[in-house]
Design a protein around this motif. Structure first.
Motif, PDB file in Angstrom:
ATOM      1  N   TYR A   1       0.855  -1.190   0.000  1.00 56.43           N
ATOM      2  CA  TYR A   1       0.000   0.000   0.000  1.00 56.43           C
ATOM      3  C   TYR A   1       0.889   1.238   0.000  1.00 56.43           C
ATOM      4  O   TYR A   1       2.090   1.163   0.281  1.00 56.43           O
ATOM      5  N   ILE A   2       0.293   2.374  -0.317  1.00 50.75           N
ATOM      6  CA  ILE A   2       0.998   3.656  -0.334  1.00 50.75           C
ATOM      7  C   ILE A   2       0.574   4.431   0.902  1.00 50.75           C
ATOM      8  O   ILE A   2      -0.616   4.681   1.100  1.00 50.75           O
ATOM      9  N   ALA A   3       1.531   4.813   1.740  1.00 49.92           N
ATOM     10  CA  ALA A   3       1.202   5.490   3.002  1.00 49.92           C
ATOM     11  C   ALA A   3       1.612   6.956   3.027  1.00 49.92           C
ATOM     12  O   ALA A   3       1.335   7.651   4.009  1.00 49.92           O
ATOM     13  N   SER A   4       2.269   7.442   1.960  1.00 52.63           N
ATOM     14  CA  SER A   4       2.669   8.848   1.920  1.00 52.63           C
ATOM     15  C   SER A   4       2.854   9.271   0.471  1.00 52.63           C
ATOM     16  O   SER A   4       3.069   8.421  -0.405  1.00 52.63           O
ATOM     17  N   PRO A   5       2.793  10.584   0.200  1.00 51.76           N
ATOM     18  CA  PRO A   5       3.029  11.051  -1.171  1.00 51.76           C
ATOM     19  C   PRO A   5       4.397  10.636  -1.711  1.00 51.76           C
ATOM     20  O   PRO A   5       4.538  10.361  -2.899  1.00 51.76           O
ATOM     21  N   ALA A   6       5.400  10.554  -0.835  1.00 53.91           N
ATOM     22  CA  ALA A   6       6.743  10.152  -1.275  1.00 53.91           C
ATOM     23  C   ALA A   6       6.763   8.715  -1.759  1.00 53.91           C
ATOM     24  O   ALA A   6       7.597   8.339  -2.593  1.00 53.91           O
TER      25      ALA A   6
ATOM     26  N   LEU B   1      -3.513   3.293   9.235  1.00 57.16           N
ATOM     27  CA  LEU B   1      -2.144   3.280   8.727  1.00 57.16           C
ATOM     28  C   LEU B   1      -1.760   4.637   8.147  1.00 57.16           C
ATOM     29  O   LEU B   1      -0.584   4.978   8.075  1.00 57.16           O
ATOM     30  N   PHE B   2      -2.746   5.409   7.716  1.00 62.30           N
ATOM     31  CA  PHE B   2      -2.555   6.791   7.284  1.00 62.30           C
ATOM     32  C   PHE B   2      -3.898   7.489   7.448  1.00 62.30           C
ATOM     33  O   PHE B   2      -4.929   6.839   7.650  1.00 62.30           O
ATOM     34  N   ASP B   3      -3.889   8.826   7.380  1.00 62.62           N
ATOM     35  CA  ASP B   3      -5.135   9.563   7.601  1.00 62.62           C
ATOM     36  C   ASP B   3      -5.650  10.174   6.299  1.00 62.62           C
ATOM     37  O   ASP B   3      -5.012  10.069   5.252  1.00 62.62           O
ATOM     38  N   GLY B   4      -6.809  10.785   6.376  1.00 59.48           N
ATOM     39  CA  GLY B   4      -7.448  11.375   5.201  1.00 59.48           C
ATOM     40  C   GLY B   4      -6.609  12.457   4.562  1.00 59.48           C
ATOM     41  O   GLY B   4      -6.580  12.585   3.329  1.00 59.48           O
ATOM     42  N   ARG B   5      -5.916  13.228   5.373  1.00 60.97           N
ATOM     43  CA  ARG B   5      -5.062  14.302   4.842  1.00 60.97           C
ATOM     44  C   ARG B   5      -3.937  13.711   3.978  1.00 60.97           C
ATOM     45  O   ARG B   5      -3.603  14.246   2.927  1.00 60.97           O
ATOM     46  N   THR B   6      -3.383  12.587   4.425  1.00 61.97           N
ATOM     47  CA  THR B   6      -2.326  11.921   3.660  1.00 61.97           C
ATOM     48  C   THR B   6      -2.865  11.385   2.342  1.00 61.97           C
ATOM     49  O   THR B   6      -2.220  11.512   1.295  1.00 61.97           O
ATOM     50  N   LEU B   7      -4.051  10.784   2.378  1.00 58.15           N
ATOM     51  CA  LEU B   7      -4.650  10.261   1.150  1.00 58.15           C
ATOM     52  C   LEU B   7      -4.889  11.398   0.152  1.00 58.15           C
ATOM     53  O   LEU B   7      -4.604  11.250  -1.046  1.00 58.15           O
ATOM     54  N   VAL B   8      -5.361  12.539   0.627  1.00 61.85           N
ATOM     55  CA  VAL B   8      -5.563  13.705  -0.251  1.00 61.85           C
ATOM     56  C   VAL B   8      -4.225  14.146  -0.841  1.00 61.85           C
ATOM     57  O   VAL B   8      -4.140  14.466  -2.036  1.00 61.85           O
ATOM     58  N   ALA B   9      -3.163  14.135  -0.042  1.00 61.43           N
ATOM     59  CA  ALA B   9      -1.840  14.547  -0.528  1.00 61.43           C
ATOM     60  C   ALA B   9      -1.305  13.572  -1.574  1.00 61.43           C
ATOM     61  O   ALA B   9      -0.673  13.986  -2.563  1.00 61.43           O
ATOM     62  N   ILE B  10      -1.554  12.274  -1.378  1.00 59.27           N
ATOM     63  CA  ILE B  10      -1.138  11.271  -2.368  1.00 59.27           C
ATOM     64  C   ILE B  10      -1.832  11.539  -3.696  1.00 59.27           C
ATOM     65  O   ILE B  10      -1.206  11.556  -4.763  1.00 59.27           O
ATOM     66  N   HIS B  11      -3.141  11.779  -3.627  1.00 59.73           N
ATOM     67  CA  HIS B  11      -3.889  12.016  -4.856  1.00 59.73           C
ATOM     68  C   HIS B  11      -3.550  13.369  -5.480  1.00 59.73           C
ATOM     69  O   HIS B  11      -3.595  13.512  -6.708  1.00 59.73           O
TER      70      HIS B  11
END
Length: 195
Positions: free
Chosen positions: A20-25, A60-70
């Protein structure tokens, strides 16, 4: 409206070291995937992503992180002249009994309703069985498997086993799938010109 519903991890980007992807990086596009989306857009296709994201509900990650990934996905795609109209996601873990976690068709139904497209007219493209099973449950008449991510070991030229929905067409890459769709779009026009 021409609507393509894509999976995310393993189709547009590397699935991540933990699956899974847990951060924009962590988000890294697969070679040619973003170019494929841009080509579809140039051909008049609307592209929407439907993705299971149980890591969100599991903490494992929050909504803010998911928005940053997208946001990173949207930026990199825009740099190539492409766009994804929307990202629909299911935050639930397997076994929670929701209607939106693929292979259930809930996310795909929401996408069709939002875009005013009959379910049978949506084109569903993915690299995992659950995404294409959701497309079949939706009633989509075009199901396209891309042999990347969870399906990287499959040969696009070989027959698929019985676990894949009937009528699934396999492609070596998302770019191959996009070019196939664009060629199908061009066939009626070529026939009209020759008539």
């Amino acid at each position: 409206m021409k609507l393509a519903i894509l999976d995310r991890d393993g189709l547009l980007n590397e699935p991540g070291s933990e699956g899974y992807i847990a951060s924009p990086a962590d988000w890294q596009p697969l070679p040619g995937a973003l170019e494929a989306v841009a080509l579809l857009n140039q051909g008049g296709w609307h592209v929407v992503v439907a993705t299971n994201q149980p890591g969100l509900g599991g903490g494992l990650f929050d909504g803010r992180t998911l928005v940053a990934i997208h946001a990173r996905l949207h930026r990199e795609l825009a740099a190539l002249g492409g766009r994804i109209d929307a990202v629909f996601y299911c935050p639930h873990a397997e076994g929670e009994g929701c209607a939106c976690r693929k292979p259930a068709p809930g996310l795909l139904q929401q996408i069709c309703e939002r875009h005013g497209v009959e379910a049978g007219n949506a084109v569903v493209i993915g690299s995992c069985r659950a995404h294409l099973q959701a497309g079949a449950a939706l009633g989509a008449r075009q199901l396209h498997l891309v042999c990347s991510g969870a399906s990287a070991a499959l040969d696009a030229g070989a027959p698929l086993d019985a676990g894949w929905p009937a009528g699934t067409r396999a492609h070596a890459s998302l770019l191959d799938a996009a070019l196939w769709l664009l060629a199908q779009d061009a066939e009626p026009q070529a026939a009209a010109v020759s008539a």
